[in-house]
Motif scaffolding. Structure first.
Motif, PDB file in Angstrom:
ATOM      1  N   LYS A   1     -14.089  35.790  -3.763  1.00 22.36           N
ATOM      2  CA  LYS A   1     -13.321  35.735  -2.330  1.00 22.36           C
ATOM      3  C   LYS A   1     -14.117  36.623  -1.331  1.00 22.36           C
ATOM      4  O   LYS A   1     -14.210  36.300  -0.233  1.00 22.36           O
ATOM      5  CB  LYS A   1     -11.923  36.181  -2.411  1.00 22.36           C
ATOM      6  N   THR A   2     -14.288  38.216  -1.756  1.00 24.71           N
ATOM      7  CA  THR A   2     -15.038  39.030  -0.757  1.00 24.71           C
ATOM      8  C   THR A   2     -16.215  38.381  -0.634  1.00 24.71           C
ATOM      9  O   THR A   2     -16.510  38.644   0.722  1.00 24.71           O
ATOM     10  CB  THR A   2     -14.980  40.350  -1.757  1.00 24.71           C
TER      11      THR A   2
ATOM     12  N   LEU B   1      -5.401  37.031   0.299  1.00 24.85           N
ATOM     13  CA  LEU B   1      -5.924  36.054  -0.331  1.00 24.85           C
ATOM     14  C   LEU B   1      -5.764  36.042  -2.034  1.00 24.85           C
ATOM     15  O   LEU B   1      -6.012  35.439  -2.600  1.00 24.85           O
ATOM     16  CB  LEU B   1      -7.478  35.886  -0.297  1.00 24.85           C
ATOM     17  N   GLY B   2      -4.701  36.778  -2.424  1.00 26.73           N
ATOM     18  CA  GLY B   2      -4.390  37.099  -3.601  1.00 26.73           C
ATOM     19  C   GLY B   2      -5.508  37.690  -4.577  1.00 26.73           C
ATOM     20  O   GLY B   2      -5.204  37.641  -5.995  1.00 26.73           O
TER      21      GLY B   2
ATOM     22  N   TRP C   1       2.031  32.134  -0.593  1.00 26.66           N
ATOM     23  CA  TRP C   1       2.096  33.327   0.515  1.00 26.66           C
ATOM     24  C   TRP C   1       0.885  33.023   1.590  1.00 26.66           C
ATOM     25  O   TRP C   1       0.722  33.487   2.742  1.00 26.66           O
ATOM     26  CB  TRP C   1       1.698  34.597  -0.117  1.00 26.66           C
ATOM     27  N   LEU C   2      -0.118  32.226   1.039  1.00 28.16           N
ATOM     28  CA  LEU C   2      -1.130  31.879   1.959  1.00 28.16           C
ATOM     29  C   LEU C   2      -0.952  31.260   2.972  1.00 28.16           C
ATOM     30  O   LEU C   2      -1.247  31.699   4.234  1.00 28.16           O
ATOM     31  CB  LEU C   2      -2.253  31.108   1.160  1.00 28.16           C
TER      32      LEU C   2
ATOM     33  N   CYS D   1     -13.407  42.992   3.792  1.00 28.29           N
ATOM     34  CA  CYS D   1     -13.449  41.747   2.964  1.00 28.29           C
ATOM     35  C   CYS D   1     -12.715  41.920   1.758  1.00 28.29           C
ATOM     36  O   CYS D   1     -11.832  41.016   1.446  1.00 28.29           O
ATOM     37  CB  CYS D   1     -14.857  41.268   2.633  1.00 28.29           C
ATOM     38  N   GLY D   2     -12.923  42.922   1.229  1.00 27.14           N
ATOM     39  CA  GLY D   2     -12.371  43.248  -0.062  1.00 27.14           C
ATOM     40  C   GLY D   2     -10.757  43.512   0.313  1.00 27.14           C
ATOM     41  O   GLY D   2      -9.820  43.018  -0.596  1.00 27.14           O
TER      42      GLY D   2
END
Lengths: 322, 286
Positions: A272-273, A252-253, A183-184, A244-245
């Motif tokens: 990631k956040t 981003l999964g 998906w990315l 970001c969350g």
């Protein structure tokens, strides 16, 4: 009784996150900006590398006099910071950080719509502040805020809709559950558009014309002092956490990582956040402020067509793989 | 389940009566009263921006009512579209044109009795139709949510596709119409009308909100011409109407210190190519 305790505990955790994470981002911003500019940043407050700088700032803000201008509309002026801040608290409730029921404040069936709707309400706070201050710079700031929101709400919604199409659900945990690594590349355009539009909605640099200090002092917040001003700043940093969350969860999964999501899924989400929050700070140091017309042009002639193209791509791929 | 209805899910009685209301029904009534009150204030208040903000309360109250009826998707879309976009657009329009702090004496229209008649008639028609259509229908609040996203989508695209598409065409027509109107306005703006209100003076609390420089380009060029050294040539080259807003903005600059510099910065930031070309022409004429 057990249910009530469970709900209370979740609300408490979300509230603590809401109070601490923005401060962490703020402190990181101080230090990262300083080091990128060849400075040290705060070094004294708290002893070790100035870790307590923002706590000290908070104490300072609380001590200042709370001034309401004579010509202002008192009630709306005083209400505005709450309207700006509370929506982000509500949005945090719906963002899942790990798999399963235990890692989200509240599972909401139409989660994507909930978060985007409530985030849009937060901008009303800036509008109220800009109008009620009885200051022409504030009014200009409020106008710019409104124009910016109207321009960037659409690409944000469209790209979120693209992910929802790909996942076949509008629930945030459901979207992360359906996530696959490919998906990315498939949604990368949507991810960038979503992130950029979110930055613009938060009025972060390079999209900070509504608070452009060299032109209109501090936009809608010019007349604010003390704790109410601090609440507006807190809303901005809480907004960074939320954006970001959300980008993590949608594009981003979330808790998916290279070595599986067993047990340590929430670490991936937080990591990631944090990386995205670093990018937000990095952009602030790197890019100059856009002009008002450049901002509108960027949205209507670039982001909206790109997000429409992303939706078309999502639809085609979705039909082909079924 | 949604947040709001979480503590309110009380077991519905087998027979539906009006004398033993459940918690949800009581909450529905109370929220309805708040919504109705906010709607009344919206149309009766004499403060324009307050009316827009009360509209937020009204529309939010409607969203809560949808939530209580388990129509979660509709509730969030209501917040997203109406509170997040329509009201923001409304506030934007108000701030751009006329948003005084305090009462507006001209907020009431002479047509208010006609408006009231139309409003009451349409409300009566709506209530009559809805009551007649759903007379004995009861929603089971304990079962699977009848208004979840999945149920709404399935119903919309299976049973109601034709109205949905018709509405889409209507929206498309509105979109095209807006574009056509704005293009026409652009062509006519070669000779802009004098902003008569700018001369008579804006509200004292928001000094410059009426002859705002973002929308009109004449006051901006006028300011430039008058602040420049060769002011007579600059004003002469523009159409005759331009001098009036020019003086208006200079007087406001005199009353509020720093206003002139703000207009200048604003024109530099938001000036369109056309304005830049005009001022260049003036420079040449000088």
């Amino acid at each position: 009784m057990n249910d009530a305790l469970d709900v209370a505990l979740r609300l408490l955790i979300v509230f603590v996150v809401f109070l601490t994470f923005p401060l962490i981002v703020g402190q990181t911003e101080h230090k990262v900006m300083a080091h990128m500019q060849g400075r040290l940043g705060p070094m004294y407050a708290g002893g070790f590398h100035g870790w307590a700088q923002l706590v000290a700032d908070g104490v300072k803000f609380a001590q200042k006099e709370d001034v309401v201008p004579a010509g202002a509309d008192r009630r709306i002026f005083q209400l505005a910071p709450a309207v700006a801040l509370l929506p982000y608290l509500l949005v945090l409730l719906a963002i899942p950080i790990g798999p399963g029921e235990g890692a989200v404040g509240e599972v909401i069936d139409a989660g994507v719509f909930f978060v985007l709707a409530v985030m849009g309400v937060g901008v009303l706070g800036s509008l109220m502040a800009g109008w009620a201050s009885a200051n022409k710079f504030s009014l200009l700031g409020g106008l710019r805020t409104a124009a910016q929101l109207l321009a960037y709400e659409l690409p944000m919604l469209l790209t979120a809709a693209s992910v929802a199409m790909a996942a076949g659900t509008v629930s945030l945990p459901g979207i992360v559950d359906a996530f696959e690594w490919w998906w990315l590349p498939w949604q990368i355009v949507g991810a960038i558009v979503f992130f950029v539009a979110g930055l613009a909605e938060l009025q972060r640099p390079p999209f900070d014309m509504p608070v452009a200090d060299s032109e209109i002092i501090f936009g809608a917040y010019t007349e604010y002092t003390g704790l109410r001003f601090a609440l507006f700043l807190l809303a901005e940093y809480a907004g960074i956490i939320v954006l970001c969350g959300l980008t993590t969860v949608l594009f981003l999964g979330g808790w998916h990582g290279p070595w599986g999501a067993d047990g340590l899924g929430w670490v991936w989400t937080l990591l990631k956040t944090a990386v995205l929050a670093f990018v937000v700070i990095w952009l602030r140091v790197t890019y100059p402020r856009l002009r008002e017309d450049q901002l509108q042009k960027l949205s209507w002639t670039l982001l909206v067509p790109l997000s429409l193209a992303q939706i078309a791509l999502t639809g085609i791929v979705k039909v082909v793989i079924q | 389940m949604s947040l709001a209805s979480l503590p309110l899910t009380v077991a519905a009685p087998e027979t539906h009566g009006f004398l033993s209301p459940t918690g949800v029904e009581i909450a529905f009534l109370l929220v309805g009263l708040v919504t109705f009150g906010a709607a009344l204030i919206t149309v009766t208040t004499r403060q324009l921006v307050h009316a827009a903000l009360w509209l937020v309360v009204t529309l939010g109250g409607l969203a809560v009512e949808y939530l209580l009826l388990t129509a979660e998707f509709i509730a969030w879309v209501q917040v997203l579209i109406y509170v997040g976009s329509v009201v923001v657009l409304l506030l934007f329009g108000l701030m751009l044109t006329k948003a005084p702090i305090g009462r507006s004496p001209d907020a009431d229209s002479g047509n208010r009795w006609a408006a009231l008649t139309v409003a009451v008639a349409s409300a009566a028609a709506l209530v009559w139709v809805v009551v007649d259509a759903f007379r004995t229908t009861w929603i089971d609040l304990d079962g699977p949510a009848a208004g979840s996203t999945e149920a709404t989508g399935a119903s919309l695209f299976q049973n109601w596709v034709l109205p949905f598409e018709a509405l889409s065409v209507l929206l498309l027509a509105a979109l095209v119409g807006a574009i056509v109107l704005s293009r026409k306005a652009k062509a006519e703006s070669a000779s802009p009308p004098v902003n008569s209100r700018a001369v008579s003076g804006g509200s004292p609390s928001v000094p410059d909100s009426r002859n705002h420089p973002i929308r009109r380009k004449e006051p901006v060029t006028g300011t430039r011409a008058t602040t420049g050294s060769g002011s007579t040539t600059g004003t002469g080259s523009t159409p005759g109407t331009a001098s009036t807003p020019g003086t208006a903005s200079t007087t406001s600059a005199g009353t509020a210190p720093g206003a002139g510099s703000a207009t200048g910065a604003e024109s530099a930031a938001g000036a369109k190519p056309a304005t830049a070309a005009e001022s260049a022409e003036q420079e040449g004429a000088r």
